[in-house]
Enzyme design. Structure first.
Site, PDB file in Angstrom:
ATOM      1  N   TYR A  31      11.947 -15.031  30.094  1.00 25.34           N
ATOM      2  CA  TYR A  31      10.659 -14.707  30.031  1.00 25.34           C
ATOM      3  C   TYR A  31      10.142 -14.094  28.814  1.00 25.34           C
ATOM      4  CZ  TYR A  31       6.113 -12.533  31.077  1.00 25.34           C
ATOM      5  OH  TYR A  31       4.860 -11.881  30.908  1.00 25.34           O
TER       6      TYR A  31
ATOM      7  N   GLN B 106       2.044 -18.348  29.128  1.00 25.75           N
ATOM      8  CA  GLN B 106       3.390 -18.562  29.809  1.00 25.75           C
ATOM      9  C   GLN B 106       3.228 -18.273  31.094  1.00 25.75           C
ATOM     10  OE1 GLN B 106       6.285 -19.439  28.756  1.00 25.75           O
ATOM     11  NE2 GLN B 106       7.364 -18.943  30.678  1.00 25.75           N
ATOM     12  N   GLU B 107       2.204 -17.472  31.651  1.00 30.74           N
ATOM     13  CA  GLU B 107       2.075 -17.013  33.020  1.00 30.74           C
ATOM     14  C   GLU B 107       1.195 -18.207  33.748  1.00 30.74           C
ATOM     15  OE1 GLU B 107       3.113 -14.598  34.717  1.00 30.74           O
ATOM     16  OE2 GLU B 107       3.731 -13.009  33.067  1.00 30.74           O
ATOM     17  N   SER B 108       0.346 -18.758  33.155  1.00 28.72           N
ATOM     18  CA  SER B 108      -0.438 -19.690  34.036  1.00 28.72           C
ATOM     19  C   SER B 108      -1.097 -20.798  33.219  1.00 28.72           C
ATOM     20  CB  SER B 108      -1.761 -18.754  34.505  1.00 28.72           C
ATOM     21  OG  SER B 108      -2.563 -18.498  33.365  1.00 28.72           O
TER      22      SER B 108
END
Length: 248
Positions: free
Chosen positions: A233, A140-142
């Site tokens: 998120y 999800q982050e990168s």
């Protein structure tokens, strides 16, 4: 009042929602929906009402609609989990900052996927954090891009801000080993802080502990008090987490 135009608008809005439920809201949705709108406009301007069986709907970028790989939802969908078909996942690409990396299938040869997974396993065992949760956060982050940089300045696989990097002794946020270790320690601290409540830990990881305190977030049910980004998120991470657990 132009009734036909209103009807067209409403029809497009309904089609948009149906399409989004069918293929998700990723880059494929934007391509297909734009093609659908262009096709509708073309049909509207066709006065003779005759259909040309040799005409193809295209995306405007040289691809025929039927050539676009789509991530289709498989029914039934349980608890909001998105299940991706393996053959489709490998063709899914996402742009991150100025870099491009293929997720899930990891077809970008510049990304050392084996190192990422082995590093996740190492620090999962060292700090007692489920490897599937770490993978869910990285995805999800990168999108597994070690060089990802957000508009807010978060860096690396687990998107750590500079002040967090400093707190955990991280000297190079783009180093796979350093970034994952610092990120795992960071989420572990939040999991401990909130007595194992994963949703609260994820709220803090994304939105910050200070934001939670200022907004009076006392339990998982208070997610609605957090910024919209964090509201999106947390369930997305949990969805990714379920996916990786199902694949392990």
């Amino acid at each position: 009042m132009d009734i036909p135009k209103i009807e067209d608008y409403m029809g497009n809005m309904v089609s948009k929602e149906v399409l989004k439920k069918a293929i998700g809201d990723g880059p494929e949705f934007e391509i297909v929906y734009e093609a659908l709108l262009k096709n509708n406009e073309s049909n509207s301007s066709n006065n003779n009402g005759e259909e040309n069986s040799n005409t193809y709907v295209t995306t405007g970028v040289g691809q025929k609609l039927e050539q676009i790989p789509l991530r289709m939802r498989k029914e039934p969908i349980q608890t909001g989990e998105l299940i991706l078909d393996d053959t489709v996942k490998r063709s899914t690409t996402t742009n991150i900052s100025s870099n491009e990396s293929t997720i899930d299938g990891h077809e970008d040869s510049s990304v050392d996927v084996e190192k990422i997974y082995s590093t996740v396993d190492k620090y999962s065992q060292k700090y007692g954090v489920d490897r599937n949760l770490i993978l869910a956060i990285i995805k999800q982050e990168s999108n597994f891009n070690p060089n990802a940089v957000s508009s807010a300045g978060a860096k690396g696989l687990m998107q750590l801000m500079d002040f967090n990097s400093e707190a955990y002794g991280l000297t190079n946020p783009f180093d796979i080993d350093e970034n994952i270790e610092a990120g795992v320690k960071h989420i572990k601290d939040y999991i401990n802080m909130f007595d194992g409540n994963l949703e609260m830990a994820l709220m803090a990881y994304n939105g910050g502990q200070g934001t939670m305190e200022r907004r009076g977030v006392k339990s998982s049910s208070n997610l609605y008090k957090m910024p919209q980004e964090t509201q999106n998120y947390v369930p997305k991470i949990l969805e990714n987490y379920r996916y990786y657990r199902s694949m392990s």
